[in-house]
Design an enzyme around this catalytic site. Structure first.
Site, PDB file in Angstrom:
ATOM      1  N   ASP A  98       0.864  -1.172   0.000  1.00  0.00           N
ATOM      2  CA  ASP A  98       0.000   0.000   0.000  1.00  0.00           C
ATOM      3  C   ASP A  98       0.906   1.228   0.000  1.00  0.00           C
ATOM      4  O   ASP A  98       1.881   1.289   0.751  1.00  0.00           O
ATOM      5  CB  ASP A  98      -0.884  -0.007   1.253  1.00  0.00           C
ATOM      6  CG  ASP A  98      -2.301   0.437   0.958  1.00  0.00           C
ATOM      7  OD1 ASP A  98      -2.464   1.548   0.435  1.00  0.00           O
ATOM      8  OD2 ASP A  98      -3.230  -0.329   1.257  1.00  0.00           O
ATOM      9  N   ASP A 206      -3.117   4.730  -2.399  1.00  0.00           N
ATOM     10  CA  ASP A 206      -4.219   5.294  -1.614  1.00  0.00           C
ATOM     11  C   ASP A 206      -4.639   6.670  -2.150  1.00  0.00           C
ATOM     12  O   ASP A 206      -3.776   7.544  -2.350  1.00  0.00           O
ATOM     13  CB  ASP A 206      -3.716   5.437  -0.169  1.00  0.00           C
ATOM     14  CG  ASP A 206      -4.809   5.706   0.825  1.00  0.00           C
ATOM     15  OD1 ASP A 206      -5.628   4.806   1.059  1.00  0.00           O
ATOM     16  OD2 ASP A 206      -4.849   6.831   1.369  1.00  0.00           O
ATOM     17  N   GLU A 264      -6.209   3.917  -6.209  1.00  0.00           N
ATOM     18  CA  GLU A 264      -7.534   4.091  -5.588  1.00  0.00           C
ATOM     19  C   GLU A 264      -8.020   5.509  -5.903  1.00  0.00           C
ATOM     20  O   GLU A 264      -7.336   6.475  -5.585  1.00  0.00           O
ATOM     21  CB  GLU A 264      -7.447   3.892  -4.069  1.00  0.00           C
ATOM     22  CG  GLU A 264      -8.833   3.874  -3.439  1.00  0.00           C
ATOM     23  CD  GLU A 264      -8.873   4.405  -2.013  1.00  0.00           C
ATOM     24  OE1 GLU A 264      -9.809   4.057  -1.284  1.00  0.00           O
ATOM     25  OE2 GLU A 264      -7.984   5.182  -1.610  1.00  0.00           O
ATOM     26  N   HIS A 336     -11.172  -3.122   2.990  1.00  0.00           N
ATOM     27  CA  HIS A 336     -11.214  -2.745   4.403  1.00  0.00           C
ATOM     28  C   HIS A 336     -12.088  -1.511   4.669  1.00  0.00           C
ATOM     29  O   HIS A 336     -12.247  -1.115   5.812  1.00  0.00           O
ATOM     30  CB  HIS A 336      -9.788  -2.494   4.900  1.00  0.00           C
ATOM     31  CG  HIS A 336      -9.138  -1.359   4.166  1.00  0.00           C
ATOM     32  ND1 HIS A 336      -8.801  -1.427   2.822  1.00  0.00           N
ATOM     33  CD2 HIS A 336      -8.821  -0.114   4.557  1.00  0.00           C
ATOM     34  CE1 HIS A 336      -8.294  -0.285   2.437  1.00  0.00           C
ATOM     35  NE2 HIS A 336      -8.290   0.542   3.471  1.00  0.00           N
ATOM     36  N   ASP A 337     -12.618  -0.900   3.624  1.00  0.00           N
ATOM     37  CA  ASP A 337     -13.467   0.288   3.782  1.00  0.00           C
ATOM     38  C   ASP A 337     -14.943   0.008   3.504  1.00  0.00           C
ATOM     39  O   ASP A 337     -15.764   0.920   3.604  1.00  0.00           O
ATOM     40  CB  ASP A 337     -13.020   1.394   2.810  1.00  0.00           C
ATOM     41  CG  ASP A 337     -11.627   1.926   3.112  1.00  0.00           C
ATOM     42  OD1 ASP A 337     -11.217   1.894   4.290  1.00  0.00           O
ATOM     43  OD2 ASP A 337     -10.952   2.366   2.162  1.00  0.00           O
TER      44      ASP A 337
END
Ligand code: NOJ
Length: 565
Positions: A98, A206, A264, A336-337
Site C-alpha cells: 500500500d 491510496d 484508488e 477494508h473500507d
C-alpha cells in the site's frame, strides 16, 4: 504489444491488523501472515496486496505513516517482512504494498520539521495557509477554506505556534503532502524505488486522485446540514494528477517488468479512468472506481437506500463498455473500507448466506477486469451485530457518531442502525480461522471483537467442505486462469431492466459464456434470447441444482459455455 500478466490475475487483500496474530497481543502481525500463506495460495490467487504495515501512530489504522521505510513494531521487523516476501514468491505469488502518499502522519519527521516554523526548509512540503483574510487566526470560521474533512470537522487544523493552518483531507493526524514541491515527489519516488529494489511487485495507491489540488484553494459549495463546503471539485483529479502519475511511472516503474499498479480513485469518471489506464500514457495499470459501491447511497453517505439492481447493472455496464478498447478495470465488492458484500447485496441469513455469497462472487469474477478478494470474502464472512458505539473502533464511525449525535442531536439508535450497515469496522473484525476461542485469530484479546458467528463461519470448516464458498471462489479463480473468454471476452449486458436477474455474455473467438445471477430470494426464469440453446450448453459452474428452462432458484448463479463449431 503482449498482454500484461495481470490481465488474468486475481488479487487477495490482507488487512494485517485483522488477519492473524502470532504473538498474542490482540493485533495481527507479519508472522501471522507467514503462518497462513498456504490458505491464500490454496485459493489460487496470483497477488497479495498488503494494507499498510509501516510505522504509524495508528490513528487511521496505518493509513497515517510516520516512516515509509520500516515496519511497524507491532507487526514485526524488516527481517520478518523479507521472510514474508520470500514465502509469497516461493508460492508463485507476488506482493503489492500500500502506498499512502497523499498524506503522511503528523508524526512523520517531514511534518515535524515542517511544523517547526515558517522558515523550516520543509515548510512547503505540506499545505500551510494563513487565516481567511480579515479574520482572527484560530477563531471560528477563519479556516483558509470551508472544506470539510473525510472524518468530520474542518479540513484545516490551526497551529497556534505559527498562527497558520495545515490541510488534512482525512484526520488531523494525516496532513496532506504538497506534490507541487518537486523535492516531495523526489523523496516519494526514492522510497518507492527502495521497496521495489527490495523485491516487492507493485503498489496499491491510496486516494491517488487527491494528490493534485487547485493551488488557489477555492471554497466549496456548502453541504446541506453541515457548516462545511465540498472541496472535492478542487482536489479530486486535479490539474496535475495525470502529470504526476506519468512522472512517477518514468521515475519508478519504467524498465521494471512484472509490476502491478492500481490507483484508488474515489469519484473517478470513466473518461478519466481511460486516461489513467491507457498503457500508451504510462500512468497506472488499473484504478479502483467507487460508483458500484456507492450504488446504494446518495450524496450523504450516512443515509441508507435499498439497492436497485438495475442501477448496479447500469454502473457496471458503463464501466465495462468504457474500458473495453483502452484501459483496464479492477473488480471488487469488498475491501477494508466496505461493509461485507453478502450482508449488503446478498442474504446473510443461514439459509442463503453461502449461496448468495457464491452468486456474488460468480457475477463479479466473470466481468472483464482484475478481481480483488478481500480477506474473509472467500468464507462468506458477514457484517457484525455491533451492540453499541463502544463496540466500534474506526475513526470514521466514531467521528460520524460524535457529529450526528452530539452536534446534530440525532437519535443514537438511528445512527447505530446506519453504522451497523455501513461501518468500515464490518470489514475489519478478525479473520475467522477456526471454531476455537477468538476464531483462532489470537490467543489474547482482539483489538476489535470477533464476529460471534465464527463457530459456523471459519476457514478450517470451509477448506474441508468441497461445497463451501472457499472452494467456489477457488473454482472461479481457476476458471479465469483457464478460459480466455473470462479474461478477454467482449461484455454484453442482458436484461438491463430486470430487478432480480443480473445476466451477461462474454464472447471471445468461437466461445461465448453466459452468466446469470439471481439477486433475489424468489425463483425466477431468465427470459433471454436463445434460452433453449443455452439449456443444452455446457454448465461450467453453479451454486445450486442445475436449472431446467433457465429457471433459477433463489440466489442461484449459472455460468454456461457455448463453443461454435
Ligand atoms: C483510503 C483508505 O482505503 C482508507 O482506509 C483510508 O482511511 C483513507 N484512504 C485515508 O488514507
Amino acid at each position: 504489444m503482449q498482454n500484461p500478466w495481470w490481465h488474468s490475475a486475481v488479487v487477495y487483500q490482507i488487512y494485517p491488523r485483522s488477519f492473524a496474530d502470532a504473538d498474542g497481543d490482540g493485533m495481527g502481525d507479519l508472522r501471522g501472515i507467514i503462518e497462513h500463506l498456504d490458505h491464500i495460495a490454496g485459493l489460487g490467487v496470483d497477488v497479495i496486496w498488503l494494507s499498510p504495515v509501516y510505522p504509524s501512530p495508528q490513528d487511521d489504522n496505518g493509513y497515517d505513516i510516520s516512516d515509509y521505510q520500516d515496519i511497524e513494531p507491532v507487526f514485526g521487523t524488516l527481517a520478518d517482512f523479507d521472510e514474508l516476501l520470500a514465502g509469497v514468491h516461493a508460492r508463485g505469488m507476488k506482493l503489492v504494498m500500500d502506498l499512502v502518499v497523499n498524506h503522511s502522519s503528523d508524526e512523520h519527521p517531514w511534518f515535524v520539521e515542517s511544523r517547526s516554523g515558517k522558515a523550516s526548509p520543509k515548510r512547503d512540503w505540506y499545505w500551510w495557509r494563513p487565516a481567511r483574510e480579515g479574520m482572527e487566526p484560530g477563531s471560528p470560521g477563519a479556516e483558509p477554506t470551508n472544506w470539510g474533512s473525510a472524518f468530520g470537522g474542518s479540513a484545516w487544523e490551526y497551529d497556534a505556534a505559527s498562527g497558520e493552518y495545515f490541510l488534512h483531507l482525512f484526520s488531523r493526524k494525516q496532513p496532506d503532502l504538497n506534490w507541487e514541491n518537486p523535492a516531495v515527489r523526489e523523496a516519494i519516488y526514492a522510497m518507492m524505488n527502495w521497496w521495489l529494489d527490495r523485491g516487492v511487485d507493485g503498489f496499491r495507491m491510496d486516494v491517488i486522485d487527491h494528490i493534485s489540488k487547485d493551488t488557489t484553494l477555492p471554497d466549496g459549495a456548502l453541504r446541506p446540514g453541515t457548516p462545511y463546503g465540498d472541496g472535492g471539485p478542487h482536489y479530486l483529479n486535479g490539474p496535475r494528477n495525470h502529470e504526476f502519475l506519468h512522472e512517477m511511472h518514468q521515475r519508478v516503474f519504467a524498465g521494471r517488468d512484472e509490476l502491478l499498479t492500481v490507483g484508488e480513485m474515489p469519484g473517478v469518471t470513466v473518461d478519466e479512468a481511460v486516461k489513467y489506464t491507457d498503457p500508451a500514457r504510462e500512468e497506472v495499470d488499473m484504478v479502483f472506481q467507487f460508483d458500484h459501491v456507492w450504488a446504494d447511497r446518495g450524496a450523504d453517505p450516512w443515509v441508507l437506500y435499498p439497492l436497485r439492481l438495475t442501477n448496479l447493472k447500469a454502473i457496471f455496464g458503463r464501466w465495462q463498455a468504457g474500458l473495453a478498447e483502452v484501459g483496464w478495470n479492477s473488480l471488487y465488492w469488498n475491501n477494508h473500507d466496505q461493509p461485507r458484500v453478502v450482508s449488503r447485496f446478498g442474504d446473510d441469513s443461514p439459509r442463503y448466506r453461502e449461496r448468495s455469497a457464491k452468486m456474488l462472487g460468480a457475477v463479479l469474477h466473470l466481468h472483464r477486469g482484475t478481481p480483488y478478494v478481500y480477506q474473509g470474502e472467500e468464507l462468506g464472512m458477514t457484517n457484525t451485530p455491533f451492540a453499541s458505539i463502544a463496540d466500534f473502533r474506526d475513526i470514521e464511525a466514531l467521528g460520524h457518531y460524535a457529529q450526528a449525535v452530539e452536534h446534530e442531536g440525532r437519535s443514537p439508535e438511528d445512527v447505530l442502525t446506519v453504522l451497523r450497515a455501513r461501518s468500515r469496522d464490518n470489514a475489519r473484525t478478525p479473520m475467522q480461522w477456526n471454531a476455537s476461542p477468538q476464531a483462532g485469530f489470537t490467543s489474547g484479546t482482539p483489538w476489535l471483537a470477533v464476529n460471534p458467528n465464527y463457530p459456523q463461519i471459519n476457514a478450517e470448516s470451509a477448506v474441508k467442505d468441497e461445497e463451501s464458498v472457499y472452494h467456489f471462489y477457488r473454482r472461479l479463480i481457476e476458471l479465469r486462469h483457464e478460459e480466455p473468454a473470462v479474461v478477454y471476452g467482449d461484455f454484453t449486458m442482458l436484461l438491463p431492466h430486470d430487478e432480480r436477474l443480473y445476466a451477461f455474455t462474454r464472447a471471445h473467438g468461437d466461445t461465448t459464456l453466459l452468466v446469470i445471477g439471481n439477486f433475489s430470494a424468489e425463483t425466477v426464469r431468465a427470459e433471454i434470447d436463445d434460452a433453449a440453446a443455452w439449456e443444452t450448453a455446457e454448465l461450467l459452474l453453479t451454486n445450486a441444482t442445475p436449472p431446467q428452462d433457465l429457471v433459477l432458484q433463489p440466489w442461484q448463479a449459472v455460468i454456461y459455455r457455448a463453443v461454435r463449431r
